[in-house]
Design a protein around this motif. Sequence first.
Motif, short mmCIF file in Angstrom:
data_model
loop_
_atom_site.label_atom_id
_atom_site.label_comp_id
_atom_site.label_asym_id
_atom_site.label_seq_id
_atom_site.Cartn_x
_atom_site.Cartn_y
_atom_site.Cartn_z
N HIS A 1 0.61 -1.27 -0.01
CA HIS A 1 -0.05 0.00 -0.17
C HIS A 1 0.95 1.34 -0.06
N VAL A 2 0.30 2.00 -0.65
CA VAL A 2 1.02 3.52 -0.76
C VAL A 2 0.05 4.41 0.01
N SER A 3 0.14 5.31 0.87
CA SER A 3 -0.78 6.28 1.34
C SER A 3 -1.12 7.45 0.49
N PRO A 4 -2.32 7.96 0.62
CA PRO A 4 -2.68 8.88 -0.35
C PRO A 4 -1.73 10.19 -0.26
N GLU A 5 -1.12 10.41 0.98
CA GLU A 5 -0.34 11.64 1.22
C GLU A 5 1.10 11.38 0.54
N GLU A 6 1.25 10.29 -0.05
CA GLU A 6 2.73 9.96 -0.64
C GLU A 6 2.63 9.28 -2.12
N ARG A 7 1.23 9.46 -2.55
CA ARG A 7 0.92 9.08 -3.80
C ARG A 7 1.41 9.66 -5.01
N PHE A 8 1.40 10.99 -4.85
CA PHE A 8 1.72 11.68 -6.06
C PHE A 8 2.95 12.46 -6.11
N LEU A 9 3.85 12.21 -7.00
CA LEU A 9 5.32 12.91 -7.18
C LEU A 9 4.88 13.93 -8.49
N VAL A 10 5.23 15.01 -8.41
CA VAL A 10 5.05 15.88 -9.52
C VAL A 10 6.24 16.76 -9.57
N ILE B 1 4.77 22.43 -18.96
CA ILE B 1 4.89 21.01 -19.11
C ILE B 1 5.21 20.29 -17.79
N TYR B 2 4.47 19.36 -17.09
CA TYR B 2 4.78 18.56 -16.07
C TYR B 2 4.50 17.24 -16.10
N ARG B 3 5.42 16.80 -15.11
CA ARG B 3 5.43 15.27 -14.96
C ARG B 3 4.81 14.71 -13.66
N CYS B 4 3.86 14.01 -13.67
CA CYS B 4 3.21 13.53 -12.54
C CYS B 4 3.21 11.75 -12.42
N ILE B 5 4.06 11.36 -11.15
CA ILE B 5 4.11 9.99 -11.10
C ILE B 5 3.16 9.52 -10.05
N VAL B 6 2.19 8.63 -10.18
CA VAL B 6 1.40 8.25 -9.40
C VAL B 6 1.57 6.82 -8.91
N ARG B 7 1.90 6.50 -7.57
CA ARG B 7 2.56 5.06 -7.20
C ARG B 7 1.27 4.59 -6.52
N TYR B 8 1.15 3.36 -6.92
CA TYR B 8 0.13 2.24 -6.34
C TYR B 8 0.76 0.86 -5.89
N GLY B 9 0.56 0.66 -4.58
CA GLY B 9 0.84 -0.68 -4.04
C GLY B 9 0.04 -1.77 -4.81
N TYR B 10 0.44 -3.15 -4.66
CA TYR B 10 -0.06 -4.08 -5.48
C TYR B 10 -1.32 -4.58 -4.72
N HIS B 11 -1.82 -3.80 -3.46
CA HIS B 11 -3.21 -4.20 -3.03
C HIS B 11 -4.08 -2.80 -2.90
#
Length: 828
Positions: free
Chosen positions: A608-617, A627-637
């Motif tokens: 799991h990745v918490s919502p506070e740590e999900r978005f990297l911009v 022009i921006y880059r956004c990385i959204v991280r999800y755990g496998y659950h």
Amino acid sequence: MKSPPPVDPESPAPPGSSPECKGGGGRQGSRRLPWRMTLSLAYQSLGVVYGDLSTSPLYVYKAAFAEDIQHSETNEEILGVLSFVFWTLTLVPLLKYVCVVLRADDNGEGGTFALYSLLCRHARAALLPPGRAAEPADDDDQFLHTSAAKKAAANGNAAALSGRGGGAAAASVRRLLERHKVLQRVLLVLALVGTCMVIGDGVLTPAISVFSAVSGLELSMEKHQHKYVEVPIACIVLVCLFALQHYGTHRVGFLFAPIVIAWLLCISMIGVYNIVHWEPHVYRALSPYYMYKFLRKTQRGGWMSLGGILLCITGSEAMFADLGHFNQLSIQIAFTCMVYPSLILAYMGQAAYLCKHHIIESDYRIGFYVSVPEKIRWPVLAIAILAAVVGSQAVITGTFSMIKQCTALGCFPRVKIIHTSDKVHGQIYIPEINWILMILCLAITIGFRDTKHLGNASGLAVITVMLVTTCLMSLVIVLCWHKSIFLAFGFIIFFGTIEALYFSASLIKFREGAWVPIVLSFIFMAIMCIWHYGTIKKYEFDLQNKVSINWLLGLSPNLGIVRVRGIGLIHTELDSGIPAIFSHFVTNLPAFHQVLIFLCIKNVPIPHVSPEERFLVGRIGPKEYRIYRCIVRYGYHDVHKDDQEFEKELVCSVAEFIRSGAAAASPKPKNGAISGESEREEERMSVIPSGTIRMMEEDGATAEDTIAVGGGSSRGGAAAREILSPAPSPSPPVVVPRKRVRFVLPAASPRPEPGVREELQELMDAREAGMAFILGHSYVKAKSGSSFFRRLVINFCYDFLRRNSRGPNYAVTIPHASTLEVGMIYYV
């Protein structure tokens, strides 16, 4: 204003993050719970975890005495089997799993892949995309340090988990894994073998559990008639079992625990009755001496019968695999206080009855139902069938979870995953896998028609998973717990020897049913390896053919690139650089949106990745380019959100990135180009916590109203760009229903600077104009000159799997009206 700290995209949390923020709705395994809640979880675990293990008395004695050994009047065989059953249950489920393996959770999650991801986070041994093996070592060091620190703070299982320090043994093993790709591949193959055997167990366990429960009809029907009744009834029960999967376990979960409890109480009371009534001295068989007498008398036949005896621990792996649904203490309480003593009494009761009954007319002479008093045989049969269904349900659900983990980590073709519970994310349903399991289960049941072959097949699958867990666990002891390497050797030698003995006894019965899990695992292993190989090659092509921002800056004056209103959302698997699919798009159609966001969905190897740590911009290029880059991280659950909520969070994260000044030091072009050092700095992302800025959308506003609200500052800096926006042509005003967007800043935040206000205003204008989704559709082909094997794997096998699997796992449900697909052939 101070910028948020840059982090590695694969790192699950920034250093110093709260261990309570895990994002999974509070995994109980990561913190202490009140005793009342722990006891409630222990009660629930009886229905979910122990259904398979508790039904093993139905078929253990019958499988052990199938053909290899005979029940004689000396009772040495039956007492020897009881002694083996007792010590196997004591050493493997109780000592190995309850006392040791359950402590090796991955942020509250368990299972083969959880052990693998735990090892990959403590050593750079991951081959799975996005593995980023070519990234600088300091990023990975930060990734490993952060994960280990969070793990240690969260569950307290091993204080030495924080950081990459540790003993010399841990450092030596880590260096060995990191230097040799062969060892990394062996580790991955080992995890995949365990996963494939778990899938095979999902096919075999429902078959043997339901068939063994239905086989009790043999004692209530005339001779030879039961053969025409058992198989159809078993098939009907199995079809109903798989047909009800789409409702989810949560709808009937309240029935599971009472059924298993009733079953455990039933078999334990029957066991006590048989002990008292037939043979009170059966407890002598608990001595290991009876195992020696058994092997001395039966010799090769006794060794081969171990393949049936090991069925007494089938379902033990579920204690670890289903750890994410409960917590460590609840599973330990349920097993030690309820399951373990009930099973021991049941096996002792059967042995006590058989000690006084050596000649039985029925062919069913060695089995469970023969020891049940005739007056209660029908109620026990009904409870047994319900318990077998419950046990099968748990194994099927575990198979779904394992498939989901493999899909998230790029080791299985994409399938449709339906979450059947809003409260428990682990309860999922996969239609394609469900019907495949049902067809295979029915074929095996109809093909074998007896517990002997089913037991041989199920036994090999169970013991293989346990061997894989033992091997991975020995590495966890050294790498993650930083214990002595001699302790790890002792663990793998002690438990590995026991399991290898059972494994050899199961493997020798290859032609008598044990070939089934091998064939099933070979098929699923081939699918996983082919899909993983194709995914790796595709990712490497993207990595090698990505373009820099300098390419875009140098290309724009020649092509006359124009900007159109709105937000362009480009899905990519890269977390740095510009993907080749975008260069292919811009070269052929020189236009893109006024705000461009490169969106990368990362499936990181944690649950799991918490919502506070999900978005990297981050920002790509000069500030004026938007022009921006956004990385959204999800755990496998983790569960992906719906499209509207995700779009709002994405835009708000970019707005917070602009407001916080995280991009204040954005690279400036020098002589029309950005230096390599600035470009590398641009690739460093910043964690943007969600919920800081709120976005309000109001329907019903007209285009004139929207322009009036946002007038004056939307295009102030457009003249300084190299990629110019087209001048609006005069046209009569048209009143078009539009939605109005505004950002709500925190009350304590200072007034934004003019440049920040201008950038936020342009982001609002773009959001009001709408969001377009640019999707890359790639075809992977083997390049010319490739070997025949590569052409076969890529051009045929991988292409077949890609065409018959689900589409890419995007973060949102893509609306067709706003979608633009760009096709490209990848030659790998």
